[in-house]
Motif scaffolding. Structure first.
Motif, PDB file in Angstrom:
ATOM      1  N   UNK A   4      -3.091  -5.573  -4.720  1.00  0.00           N
ATOM      2  CA  UNK A   4      -2.015  -6.442  -5.187  1.00  0.00           C
ATOM      3  C   UNK A   4      -0.803  -6.360  -4.275  1.00  0.00           C
ATOM      4  N   UNK A   5       0.060  -7.347  -4.376  1.00  0.00           N
ATOM      5  CA  UNK A   5       1.239  -7.434  -3.526  1.00  0.00           C
ATOM      6  C   UNK A   5       2.165  -6.222  -3.663  1.00  0.00           C
ATOM      7  N   UNK A   6       2.167  -5.600  -4.851  1.00  0.00           N
ATOM      8  CA  UNK A   6       3.092  -4.498  -5.099  1.00  0.00           C
ATOM      9  C   UNK A   6       2.830  -3.284  -4.221  1.00  0.00           C
ATOM     10  N   UNK A   7       1.598  -3.179  -3.675  1.00  0.00           N
ATOM     11  CA  UNK A   7       1.268  -2.004  -2.866  1.00  0.00           C
ATOM     12  C   UNK A   7       1.294  -2.286  -1.367  1.00  0.00           C
ATOM     13  N   UNK A   8       1.660  -3.497  -1.000  1.00  0.00           N
ATOM     14  CA  UNK A   8       1.662  -3.842   0.422  1.00  0.00           C
ATOM     15  C   UNK A   8       2.804  -3.164   1.197  1.00  0.00           C
ATOM     16  N   UNK A   9       3.914  -2.900   0.520  1.00  0.00           N
ATOM     17  CA  UNK A   9       5.056  -2.313   1.220  1.00  0.00           C
ATOM     18  C   UNK A   9       4.707  -0.954   1.812  1.00  0.00           C
ATOM     19  N   UNK A  10       4.021  -0.122   1.028  1.00  0.00           N
ATOM     20  CA  UNK A  10       3.621   1.184   1.532  1.00  0.00           C
ATOM     21  C   UNK A  10       2.705   1.056   2.735  1.00  0.00           C
ATOM     22  N   UNK A  11       1.804   0.081   2.681  1.00  0.00           N
ATOM     23  CA  UNK A  11       0.897  -0.145   3.801  1.00  0.00           C
ATOM     24  C   UNK A  11       1.673  -0.624   5.022  1.00  0.00           C
ATOM     25  N   UNK A  12       2.692  -1.435   4.792  1.00  0.00           N
ATOM     26  CA  UNK A  12       3.524  -1.916   5.901  1.00  0.00           C
ATOM     27  C   UNK A  12       4.276  -0.761   6.550  1.00  0.00           C
ATOM     28  N   UNK A  13       4.694   0.215   5.763  1.00  0.00           N
ATOM     29  CA  UNK A  13       5.388   1.382   6.308  1.00  0.00           C
ATOM     30  C   UNK A  13       4.472   2.148   7.259  1.00  0.00           C
ATOM     31  N   UNK A  14       3.219   2.347   6.865  1.00  0.00           N
ATOM     32  CA  UNK A  14       2.267   3.043   7.740  1.00  0.00           C
ATOM     33  C   UNK A  14       2.031   2.244   9.018  1.00  0.00           C
ATOM     34  N   UNK A  15       1.875   0.942   8.861  1.00  0.00           N
ATOM     35  CA  UNK A  15       1.626   0.069  10.012  1.00  0.00           C
ATOM     36  C   UNK A  15       2.783   0.139  11.015  1.00  0.00           C
ATOM     37  N   UNK A  16       4.015   0.160  10.508  1.00  0.00           N
ATOM     38  CA  UNK A  16       5.191   0.237  11.371  1.00  0.00           C
ATOM     39  C   UNK A  16       5.245   1.574  12.113  1.00  0.00           C
ATOM     40  N   UNK A  17       4.782   2.635  11.451  1.00  0.00           N
ATOM     41  CA  UNK A  17       4.759   3.942  12.102  1.00  0.00           C
ATOM     42  C   UNK A  17       3.786   3.948  13.280  1.00  0.00           C
ATOM     43  N   UNK A  18       2.672   3.262  13.129  1.00  0.00           N
ATOM     44  CA  UNK A  18       1.700   3.144  14.218  1.00  0.00           C
ATOM     45  C   UNK A  18       2.321   2.371  15.384  1.00  0.00           C
ATOM     46  N   UNK A  19       2.989   1.282  15.083  1.00  0.00           N
ATOM     47  CA  UNK A  19       3.649   0.489  16.124  1.00  0.00           C
ATOM     48  C   UNK A  19       4.725   1.307  16.839  1.00  0.00           C
ATOM     49  N   UNK A  20       5.496   2.055  16.057  1.00  0.00           N
ATOM     50  CA  UNK A  20       6.556   2.878  16.625  1.00  0.00           C
ATOM     51  C   UNK A  20       5.981   3.957  17.545  1.00  0.00           C
ATOM     52  N   UNK A  21       4.883   4.579  17.125  1.00  0.00           N
ATOM     53  CA  UNK A  21       4.242   5.612  17.939  1.00  0.00           C
ATOM     54  C   UNK A  21       3.752   5.031  19.261  1.00  0.00           C
ATOM     55  N   UNK A  26       8.962  15.627  12.403  1.00  0.00           N
ATOM     56  CA  UNK A  26       9.500  15.326  13.728  1.00  0.00           C
ATOM     57  C   UNK A  26       9.034  16.389  14.718  1.00  0.00           C
ATOM     58  N   UNK A  27       8.216  15.987  15.655  1.00  0.00           N
ATOM     59  CA  UNK A  27       7.769  16.879  16.713  1.00  0.00           C
ATOM     60  C   UNK A  27       7.415  16.042  17.942  1.00  0.00           C
ATOM     61  N   UNK A  28       7.307  16.683  19.087  1.00  0.00           N
ATOM     62  CA  UNK A  28       7.105  15.968  20.347  1.00  0.00           C
ATOM     63  C   UNK A  28       5.761  15.250  20.403  1.00  0.00           C
ATOM     64  N   UNK A  29       4.769  15.790  19.698  1.00  0.00           N
ATOM     65  CA  UNK A  29       3.425  15.197  19.787  1.00  0.00           C
ATOM     66  C   UNK A  29       3.073  14.325  18.579  1.00  0.00           C
ATOM     67  N   UNK A  30       4.081  13.973  17.770  1.00  0.00           N
ATOM     68  CA  UNK A  30       3.799  13.177  16.569  1.00  0.00           C
ATOM     69  C   UNK A  30       3.160  11.838  16.884  1.00  0.00           C
ATOM     70  N   UNK A  31       3.623  11.179  17.949  1.00  0.00           N
ATOM     71  CA  UNK A  31       3.079   9.867  18.300  1.00  0.00           C
ATOM     72  C   UNK A  31       1.582   9.962  18.579  1.00  0.00           C
ATOM     73  N   UNK A  32       1.174  11.034  19.235  1.00  0.00           N
ATOM     74  CA  UNK A  32      -0.241  11.233  19.518  1.00  0.00           C
ATOM     75  C   UNK A  32      -1.026  11.481  18.230  1.00  0.00           C
ATOM     76  N   UNK A  33      -0.444  12.283  17.340  1.00  0.00           N
ATOM     77  CA  UNK A  33      -1.128  12.582  16.081  1.00  0.00           C
ATOM     78  C   UNK A  33      -1.286  11.336  15.219  1.00  0.00           C
ATOM     79  N   UNK A  34      -0.242  10.509  15.177  1.00  0.00           N
ATOM     80  CA  UNK A  34      -0.316   9.280  14.377  1.00  0.00           C
ATOM     81  C   UNK A  34      -1.437   8.379  14.888  1.00  0.00           C
ATOM     82  N   UNK A  35      -1.597   8.329  16.212  1.00  0.00           N
ATOM     83  CA  UNK A  35      -2.647   7.501  16.807  1.00  0.00           C
ATOM     84  C   UNK A  35      -3.995   8.218  16.888  1.00  0.00           C
TER      85      UNK A  35
END
Length: 264
Positions: free
Chosen positions: A237-254, A197-206
């Motif tokens: 495989x489908x079992x690894x999609x959840x982790x990828x979805x978590x990263x994708x959501x972080x990008x959207x949030x940023x 958690x830091x002020x510039x995290x959104x920039x770093x994620x992008x």
């Protein structure tokens, strides 16, 4: 000297490089246990990259090339994850129960309870070994695409954060792993920012600077959304999609955070 262990390690090096040696040594200990009357081998401990490919198919005997490739790649990822997770957990010299529980929970969410229990038993045997980290990572780099390696990095940070914080030792270990895996500093810092958690995290994620224009932000968002899209790891495989979805959501949030801050 334990014959079974070292036979397993030798066969591993011959057929599977340093990763094969580690898994071979773990499986060899099961052979030793059998010969000494300590018990029977666990089915889950035979889920190495090679044996995963050889498991019988329940249903139609005809399998598409894509199905076989997915099964093989998922096996590569699972074994790589087991080994690197053991390295990160031991980085700070303390094997916290919360970190071990996180590994188990992630296995359960990805593979289901039965397969996860078997994988975790193999993990505990791997966890007792000294891992030749550079050689292992180089082998992973050769056999795994960029999107899959990014997924491994995301998982490793999740382990380190499971006890509430990422220690300096853990961060240094993950940084070392990222370099050996051929992950760029931008990609590394992007994933790392998802766990701080830091002020510039959104920039770093992008992967942009705070001086970026609105057009730069929009362009970066499109690029990162494409890079972290769950379809990028569909081959795992489908079992690894959840982790990828978590990263994708972080990008959207940023991106949404910068939209709010910049007013566009």
């Amino acid at each position: 000297m334990s014959y079974g262990k070292w036979l397993g390690a030798s066969l591993g090096w011959s057929f599977g490089g340093p990763i094969g040696a580690i898994i071979g040594l773990a499986l060899g200990s099961v052979v030793d246990a059998m010969s000494s009357g300590k018990g029977n081998p666990l089915l889950g401990e035979r889920q190495t990259r090679q044996s995963t490919r050889q498991q019988p198919y329940r249903g139609s005997q005809s399998r598409t090339q894509q199905q076989r490739r997915t099964e093989t790649t998922s096996g590569d990822f699972e074994v790589s994850l087991l080994i690197l997770a053991s390295v990160v957990i031991k980085a700070d010299g303390v094997q916290d129960k919360r970190e071990l529980d996180f590994v188990r929970q992630q296995f359960v969410s990805m593979y289901g309870k039965d397969r996860a229990n078997k994988a975790f038993k193999l993990f505990k045997k791997v966890n007792n070994q000294i891992v030749p980290l550079r050689q292992v990572c180089k082998q992973i780099q050769q056999m795994m695409d960029h999107a899959s390696r990014l997924q491994l990095m995301h998982f490793l940070f999740g382990i380190a954060k499971a006890d509430g914080m990422v220690t300096d030792d853990e961060e240094r270990q993950i940084y070392t792993i990222s370099g050996y895996l051929g992950i760029s500093s931008r990609d590394y810092n992007s994933i790392k920012a998802m766990f701080y958690n830091s002020r510039d995290n959104a920039y770093k994620i992008l992967e942009i600077e705070q001086s970026a224009t609105v057009d730069d932000i929009k362009k970066a968002y499109r690029k990162m959304a494409k890079k972290y899209h769950p379809d990028k790891v569909e081959h795992l495989g489908e079992e690894h999609k959840k982790g990828a979805e978590d990263k994708f959501k972080q990008v959207q949030k940023a991106y949404e955070q910068l939209q709010k801050e910049r007013g566009f």
